[in-house]
Design an enzyme around this catalytic site. Sequence first.
Site, short mmCIF file in Angstrom:
data_model
loop_
_atom_site.label_atom_id
_atom_site.label_comp_id
_atom_site.label_asym_id
_atom_site.label_seq_id
_atom_site.Cartn_x
_atom_site.Cartn_y
_atom_site.Cartn_z
CG ASP A 67 15.66 3.96 3.18
OD1 ASP A 67 16.17 3.55 2.10
OD2 ASP A 67 14.36 3.87 3.66
CG ASP A 185 8.96 -2.68 4.49
OD1 ASP A 185 9.00 -1.75 5.53
OD2 ASP A 185 8.92 -2.61 3.19
CB SER A 358 4.33 1.61 -2.78
OG SER A 358 5.13 1.30 -1.82
CG HIS A 360 7.90 -0.01 1.18
ND1 HIS A 360 8.94 -0.39 1.72
CD2 HIS A 360 8.36 1.11 0.84
CE1 HIS A 360 9.99 0.26 1.77
NE2 HIS A 360 9.40 1.31 0.95
#
Lengths: 547, 547
Positions: A67, A185, A358, A360
């Site tokens: 992405d 982010d 994760s 993130h």
Amino acid sequence: MVPLGGLGEFGMNMMALRYGEDILAIDAGLMFPETELLGVDVVIPDITYLKQNRGVRALLLTHAHEDHIGAVPYVLPDLNCPVYGTRFTLALVRKKLEEHGLLEKADLREISPGMTVTLGPFEVEFVHVTHSTIECVALAIRTPLGIVIHTGDFKVDPTPVDGQSFDLHRFARYGQEGVLALFADSTNAERPGYTPSERAVRPRLEELFRAAPKRVVISCFSSSVHRIQQVIDIATEQGRKVAFIGRSMGDNVEIAHSLNKLHIPDGSVVRPQDIKAFDPRRIVILASGSQAEPMSALSRIAVDNHRLLELQENDTVILSARIIPGNEKAISRMIDHLFRRRVLVYYESGRSAPIHVSGHASQEEMKLLLNLVRPKYFVPIHGEYRQLFQHASLARQVGSVSGEILMVESGQPIEFTPDGAFRREPVQVGRVFVDSGSLEEIEEVVIRDRRHLAEDGVVVPIIAINKHSGKIEASPEIVTRGFLPMDDGQELLALARNVVLKTMEQSNPEEKSDWSVIKEKIRVDLKKFLNKKTSKRPLILPVILEV
Amino acid sequence: MVPLGGLGEFGMNMMALRYGEDILAIDAGLMFPETELLGVDVVIPDITYLKQNRGVRALLLTHAHEDHIGAVPYVLPDLNCPVYGTRFTLALVRKKLEEHGLLEKADLREISPGMTVTLGPFEVEFVHVTHSTIECVALAIRTPLGIVIHTGDFKVDPTPVDGQSFDLHRFARYGQEGVLALFADSTNAERPGYTPSERAVRPRLEELFRAAPKRVVISCFSSSVHRIQQVIDIATEQGRKVAFIGRSMGDNVEIAHSLNKLHIPDGSVVRPQDIKAFDPRRIVILASGSQAEPMSALSRIAVDNHRLLELQENDTVILSARIIPGNEKAISRMIDHLFRRRVLVYYESGRSAPIHVSGHASQEEMKLLLNLVRPKYFVPIHGEYRQLFQHASLARQVGSVSGEILMVESGQPIEFTPDGAFRREPVQVGRVFVDSGSLEEIEEVVIRDRRHLAEDGVVVPIIAINKHSGKIEASPEIVTRGFLPMDDGQELLALARNVVLKTMEQSNPEEKSDWSVIKEKIRVDLKKFLNKKTSKRPLILPVILEV
């Protein structure tokens, strides 16, 4: 600042930063198509804005995830500028460009964290951040108006597997100096607390490997080099060798290994073709396909249609990955198939120690970053609208943004001036559909958006399958429009019907009952056939009727 | 015991219990179609087995959820037998039958918990259980071979909102007497612990209502009468009146109220047409559409296309429902739209006190039931394969099953004999697709499975939309097959293209960018038009190309 993708939508991250006539492009990611997007392989951002505004100095890549880099081969010919990225990021980009026959013309420039490059009026420092893949950077960009920081994707992992820490000190230093704008982010903005360290998966994986009576098959994103490293380490400690199945897993392991980013002890690898004969108690197989992609290794293994591996009762399968939104049903079907084979299946349930974490930042890490950087302006990026919104709310709570918090979506430019930040006239953005043949046959890649597809028409094969016998009830119908004149086409369509029949015959009953798989197979085979016969590439939309 | 649906798949629950020539059918549910099933409204179980074996004594309904009663109007004409259910269950069934013009011929027999009816060789006692709707029963069926218990859907709620407890004593009594076979709900077999009581949602809802600066809109399943009751109670306590939006919400509230199952204080209801003008601080609106169904009240409200309600900044929207698998993306899009309207949105995050609780038993309740009933044979029902598997594993742990634990999927009969339980030859089962016009125009319902559809052909409207302008790029193409001869059809297709154009014009940009909505609108309008002009009902599969 012109967001071209990834703000208010999931994936397809891309941004332009402009000063006068000079532009920096940041990332060029793809979005995985929804099931509603029949017949589309890849979705990339519309870069009309960049085409209209010549003067793109460089394409800066923050890290190697699809992405963020997946659209590079599709947009680079139009940008025609150097590409900057870390060694690992560029290695993956190089592979993509090679497959598209674009490598020779490409100007790839390797950077490493801590380096600074000057690009027209911009001075860009690459700052190391932690994330779920390796060699990830944030960008600290000195402009005539002030410093702009783009985080890329990040988490603040206090104990990264490779010991390469999130560079708190650089962010602190910029914060002290004064930052004009922070773009950060927002993926996990809805999650309170801290994201656990990548190391947090180790105890549970150790336990599951130790408990496994036979083979261990584990699937994770093939770019999760740290995860793969941990799997190799645990396997080695427990006297198991490792094997790799699936194209993307094989490629990424090879690249990471060749860059010394993955340490595989000598003699610990089992070749794919030797898996079948190998002692099940002494092997761990890393497989791609954690998202149950229709043609991936793990989905094939789950329906017993993979030539290299046939699962046995009491083999162990571990899904060490998140579920990308939209893949829930396919993954759940794959898990059911594994259970039917009496396999011991483990997947993230949120109830025991994690088998996936994760990449993130969660809310506390976001707050930390905001406090370190304390920018004048803050723009949440990378997230659906509600995630951007939550990130903006967090920033408001923290109170460290001295100027304004700006909620914008893709296509909404912000101009930063000494007098303030202003929303400017929206620019053209959007999703562009790419029909790449199939993930399995990328040598035939052709770029075309749907506007071009109209030239080659539409072919709709309609197949009636008996759900239980798996048999085709009648000869497949093929409806076409704008493809070939009716008269010339009859013979070709008769042949095409045979192609569809043959594809069906070569599929096993479980594949036939999984429509996403069978549609994809029909599409790929029919496309090859029609392209060979007519040199055309119509849009192919298989329709399956169960009767 | 012949499972006809719901074992190894989600939804579409149905079972046959046979002794000699006599059969009891239990439930007749539907499955909501996947997005892959373009053009299909409803999926019901294949009842070929019941048609082949005359002698169906009765259809017994355990409760009023769609996955247990939704297929009744489609299967009843073939079964031609009396239907047993509680008052509330039959009230909803009556409404369905009326819409299908089948009410006059139907023989509906009301039962209440504790009652026993004799049906050929079977003696059936209806036993009260708690669940997320009201008047739910399990079935305790005395057969010549022993007692068989079918739980329906259940949880063991120690503090149900209406004070009607789960009938532990009857299950205990049967357990003491000796039970041949237990068939029990497996939906939540992956969840450890206890499912919280329905009352557990109250504190958080009170808090959110109290904190709401303006309107409160809350969406839950319209059959969740207890949830609706709690919303009405809290609203009343806090000086807010209630309004109901959406067909299913309106219908269910009316039915529950008329049966005295919902207590609405006099003067506390605001009529839908008065919502707009009503003081936002004094109203709570209960709306259907918690699953973001394309044409539902809440999805329309979220894109500001509902005639009765226009959301304002700082209105509150609460989603008090689970996400049914497959609806994740649609719901997430709806939530994003609500955030864009600056609405305060609350949805289940698993991180604060619940705003929704499940209606299905978790593992500890399952263990309790197994210990109470201690059957000879145990068959997990209602679940995908992995849930059935987990339920079977639990039963093994508990150890209260004296004979065998049997894992079977739909279509796999089990015969219980004095010598043991045996798997018999599989019977024909499967999904049958029903094209009901649309949820909005049920007066035109026609039953047809896809075999019949072949008679009327296929129509594929292809629309190219510019993603950002929302404009149609070219005149829509319409491809057909087996519908009308080419010559006669040209004029009709020209008109049909105009219908599509008109539908597009009447949609707002947010609807146009949400393909599931726009496809559904085109399908409904085109179908009405074609049916009017030709009396045919071709399968309509809209395809949207974004350019």
